[in-house]
Write an enzyme that holds these catalytic residues in place. Structure first.
Site, PDB file in Angstrom:
ATOM      1  N   GLY A  92       0.855  -1.247   0.037  1.00 14.14           N
ATOM      2  CA  GLY A  92      -0.163   0.061   0.084  1.00 14.14           C
ATOM      3  C   GLY A  92       0.796   1.244   0.028  1.00 14.14           C
TER       4      GLY A  92
ATOM      5  CG  ASN B 147       1.865   3.480  -5.843  1.00 20.94           C
ATOM      6  OD1 ASN B 147       2.208   4.449  -6.276  1.00 20.94           O
ATOM      7  ND2 ASN B 147       2.537   2.474  -5.815  1.00 20.94           N
TER       8      ASN B 147
ATOM      9  CG  MET C  61      -0.867  -7.532  -6.864  1.00 20.68           C
ATOM     10  SD  MET C  61      -0.490  -6.326  -7.836  1.00 20.68           S
ATOM     11  CE  MET C  61       0.914  -7.289  -8.719  1.00 20.68           C
TER      12      MET C  61
ATOM     13  CG  LEU D 242     -10.937  -5.269 -11.228  1.00 19.86           C
ATOM     14  CD1 LEU D 242     -10.696  -3.820 -11.366  1.00 19.86           C
ATOM     15  CD2 LEU D 242     -11.854  -5.671 -10.200  1.00 19.86           C
TER      16      LEU D 242
ATOM     17  CG  ASN E  47      -3.402  -0.307 -12.528  1.00 20.41           C
ATOM     18  OD1 ASN E  47      -3.345  -0.618 -11.314  1.00 20.41           O
ATOM     19  ND2 ASN E  47      -2.801  -1.095 -13.408  1.00 20.41           N
TER      20      ASN E  47
ATOM     21  CG  HIS F 235       1.770  -1.634 -15.317  1.00 20.08           C
ATOM     22  ND1 HIS F 235       1.425  -2.860 -15.076  1.00 20.08           N
ATOM     23  CD2 HIS F 235       2.727  -2.080 -16.303  1.00 20.08           C
ATOM     24  CE1 HIS F 235       2.230  -3.875 -15.516  1.00 20.08           C
ATOM     25  NE2 HIS F 235       3.020  -3.282 -16.292  1.00 20.08           N
TER      26      HIS F 235
HETATM   27  C1  GAR Z   1       3.745  -0.907  -7.429  1.00 24.79           C
HETATM   28  O1  GAR Z   1       4.779  -0.961  -8.183  1.00 24.79           O
HETATM   29  C2  GAR Z   1       2.478  -0.804  -8.528  1.00 24.79           C
HETATM   30  O2  GAR Z   1       2.787  -0.382  -9.813  1.00 24.79           O
HETATM   31  C3  GAR Z   1       2.347  -2.417  -8.801  1.00 24.79           C
HETATM   32  O3  GAR Z   1       2.438  -3.102  -7.751  1.00 24.79           O
HETATM   33  C4  GAR Z   1       3.490  -2.486  -6.629  1.00 24.79           C
HETATM   34  C5  GAR Z   1       2.417  -2.013  -5.291  1.00 24.79           C
HETATM   35  O4  GAR Z   1       3.227  -1.531  -4.347  1.00 24.79           O
HETATM   36  N1  GAR Z   1       1.208  -2.760  -9.500  1.00 24.79           N
HETATM   37  C6  GAR Z   1       1.386  -3.583 -10.284  1.00 24.79           C
HETATM   38  O5  GAR Z   1       2.064  -4.410 -10.700  1.00 24.79           O
HETATM   39  C7  GAR Z   1      -0.228  -3.996 -11.053  1.00 24.79           C
HETATM   40  N2  GAR Z   1      -0.234  -4.834 -12.104  1.00 24.79           N
HETATM   41  P1  GAR Z   1       2.383  -0.763  -3.471  1.00 24.79           P
HETATM   42  O6  GAR Z   1       1.284  -1.768  -2.604  1.00 24.79           O
HETATM   43  O7  GAR Z   1       3.503  -0.348  -2.347  1.00 24.79           O
HETATM   44  O8  GAR Z   1       1.602   0.346  -3.723  1.00 24.79           O
END
Ligand code: GAR
Length: 190
Positions: A14, A16, A92, A95, A109, A111
């Site tokens: 979490g 982000n 992850m 949807l 989203n 990515h």
């Molecule tokens: C982030 O790097 C995000 O961009 C990626 O997972 C991480 C989550 O980190 N998302 C994906 O790969 C989606 N396909 P966080 O939980 O610390 O935000």
């Protein structure tokens, strides 16, 4: 100013979501996190949300008979909370088309690659293996196609000769934490 109401979806750490939360602490930021939703009741980010007095919900897929039932529970929570924008932040789970069409234009989203390059998982490892000199992150609308929706904003980082997937991920994450809050602010100001 009427702040827009965000639903942030997480599956784990979490960070982000925390970056968005920090941004919302400025009174001039045009949005607030109304709810946090996770598909993992052990997600560390849920605790962060609760500590910040944000309503946090866990919907584990195993507790529902079907993907449709799982999403129906999530939809009910979103619609009860008058959400303006759904922000996937390390969520992850794919949807369904029904879900993405229902929230078309209000579902985004982040990515960890420069889409359309490196859709899916292990993006940093794949960028290194491909010999990319530039890598980064993308905020995009979510469509039925995984990591395939319209691109809204991107940030770039260099790939260094001695990078490992972890060092590259850390450099990209710094940019994610700036790009996501700033992009959400632009969308919510419009
Ligand atoms: C982030 O790097 C995000 O961009 C990626 O997972 C991480 C989550 O980190 N998302 C994906 O790969 C989606 N396909 P966080 O939980 O610390 O935000």
């Amino acid at each position: 100013m009427q702040r827009k109401r965000l639903a942030v979806f997480i599956s784990g750490r979490g960070s982000n979501m925390e970056a968005i939360l920090r941004a919302t602490q400025d009174d001039s930021y045009p949005a607030e996190i109304a709810i946090v939703i996770s598909d993992n009741e052990d997600a560390v980010g849920l605790e962060t949300a609760v500590d910040a007095d944000i309503a946090a919900f866990a919907f584990e897929r195993k507790d529902y008979a079907s993907k449709a039932d799982h999403e129906a529970a999530i939809i009910e929570t979103i619609d009860e909370n008058n959400i303006d924008l759904i922000c996937l932040a390390g969520y992850m789970r794919l949807l369904s088309g029904d879900f993405t069409q229902r929230y078309a234009n209000t579902l985004i989203n982040i990515h960890p690659s420069l889409l359309p390059k490196h859709k899916g998982l292990d993006t940093h490892e794949r960028a290194i293996k491909a010999g990319d000199k530039i890598h980064g992150c993308t905020v995009h609308y979510v469509s039925e196609e995984m990591d395939g929706g319209e691109i809204i904003a991107q940030a770039e980082v260099p790939v260094l000769n001695d990078d490992t997937p972890d060092t590259l991920a850390a450099r990209v994450l710094v940019e994610e934490h700036k790009l996501y809050p700033s992009t959400i602010a632009k969308l919510c100001a419009d």
